[in-house]
Write a protein that holds these residues in place. Structure first.
Motif, short mmCIF file in Angstrom:
data_model
loop_
_atom_site.label_atom_id
_atom_site.label_comp_id
_atom_site.label_asym_id
_atom_site.label_seq_id
_atom_site.Cartn_x
_atom_site.Cartn_y
_atom_site.Cartn_z
N ARG A 44 18.45 98.93 59.15
CA ARG A 44 19.33 97.83 58.76
C ARG A 44 20.72 98.38 58.47
O ARG A 44 20.87 99.39 57.78
CB ARG A 44 18.75 97.14 57.53
CG ARG A 44 19.42 95.82 57.19
CD ARG A 44 18.61 95.04 56.18
NE ARG A 44 17.28 94.68 56.70
CZ ARG A 44 16.46 93.83 56.09
NH1 ARG A 44 16.81 93.26 54.95
NH2 ARG A 44 15.28 93.56 56.62
N GLU A 45 21.75 97.71 59.00
CA GLU A 45 23.10 98.20 58.82
C GLU A 45 24.00 97.11 58.27
O GLU A 45 23.80 95.92 58.49
CB GLU A 45 23.68 98.73 60.14
CG GLU A 45 23.89 97.68 61.21
CD GLU A 45 24.62 98.23 62.42
OE1 GLU A 45 24.94 99.42 62.47
OE2 GLU A 45 24.90 97.43 63.34
N PHE A 46 25.00 97.58 57.57
CA PHE A 46 25.97 96.69 56.94
C PHE A 46 26.87 96.05 57.99
O PHE A 46 27.29 96.69 58.96
CB PHE A 46 26.82 97.50 55.96
CG PHE A 46 28.01 96.78 55.41
CD1 PHE A 46 29.29 97.14 55.79
CD2 PHE A 46 27.85 95.74 54.50
CE1 PHE A 46 30.39 96.50 55.28
CE2 PHE A 46 28.95 95.08 53.98
CZ PHE A 46 30.22 95.46 54.38
N VAL A 47 27.17 94.76 57.79
CA VAL A 47 28.09 94.04 58.67
C VAL A 47 29.36 93.64 57.90
O VAL A 47 30.46 94.00 58.29
CB VAL A 47 27.41 92.78 59.26
CG1 VAL A 47 28.42 91.99 60.09
CG2 VAL A 47 26.20 93.16 60.09
N ALA A 48 29.18 92.90 56.82
CA ALA A 48 30.33 92.42 56.06
C ALA A 48 29.87 92.00 54.67
O ALA A 48 28.68 91.70 54.48
CB ALA A 48 31.01 91.24 56.75
N ALA A 49 30.79 91.99 53.73
CA ALA A 49 30.48 91.56 52.38
C ALA A 49 31.68 90.84 51.79
O ALA A 49 32.84 91.10 52.18
CB ALA A 49 30.10 92.74 51.50
N ILE A 50 31.40 89.96 50.86
CA ILE A 50 32.47 89.26 50.16
C ILE A 50 32.13 89.23 48.67
O ILE A 50 31.04 88.83 48.28
CB ILE A 50 32.68 87.84 50.74
CG1 ILE A 50 33.90 87.17 50.11
CG2 ILE A 50 31.43 86.98 50.61
CD1 ILE A 50 34.39 85.95 50.91
N ARG A 51 33.06 89.70 47.88
CA ARG A 51 32.84 89.78 46.44
C ARG A 51 33.07 88.42 45.78
O ARG A 51 33.50 87.47 46.42
CB ARG A 51 33.76 90.83 45.84
CG ARG A 51 33.43 92.24 46.29
CD ARG A 51 34.48 93.24 45.82
NE ARG A 51 34.15 94.61 46.14
CZ ARG A 51 34.36 95.16 47.32
NH1 ARG A 51 34.87 94.44 48.30
NH2 ARG A 51 34.05 96.42 47.52
#
Length: 122
Positions: A44-51
């Motif tokens: 599993r890999e990171f794509v995007a995040a929003i705080r």
């Protein structure tokens, strides 16, 4: 919090898709949210995040093509994916955490949606 991802499908390279993640509960705004993906045989890999503040972070592989957003009034998070490539093919998962450590580390997230499949053909 319970998460429900949707919006996956099949598209040709260069096309677009918009993923959504619906969250239950009345405290959605207090969570940092992220999108991860997992291709067959890969981690599993990171794509995007929003705080919580609205600040976003992207993996280098999607920067400039994907846009993450959140609507706290509707308890939803979206991922607009443009200029899709065959290598974007994966199951996409949304995730949430109260206090994020490393945004790109899936182990730092406490809650996960069920995943939605994105298939990009060449």
């Amino acid at each position: 919090v319970q998460l429900q991802a949707s919006g996956g499908g099949s598209v040709q390279a260069g096309g677009s898709l918009r993923l959504s993640c619906a969250a239950s509960g009345r405290t959605f705004s207090s969570y940092a949210m992220g999108w991860f993906r997992q291709a067959p045989g890969k981690e599993r890999e990171f794509v995007a995040a929003i705080r919580r503040s609205g600040t976003s972070t992207y993996a280098d592989s999607v920067k400039g093509r994907f846009t993450i957003s959140r609507d706290n009034a509707k308890n939803t998070m979206n991922l607009q994916m443009n200029s899709l490539k065959p290598e974007d093919t994966a199951v996409y998962y949304c995730a949430a955490v109260r206090v994020v450590g490393t945004v790109g580390n899936p182990n730092d997230y406490d809650y996960w949606g069920q995943g939605t499949l994105v298939t990009v053909s060449s």
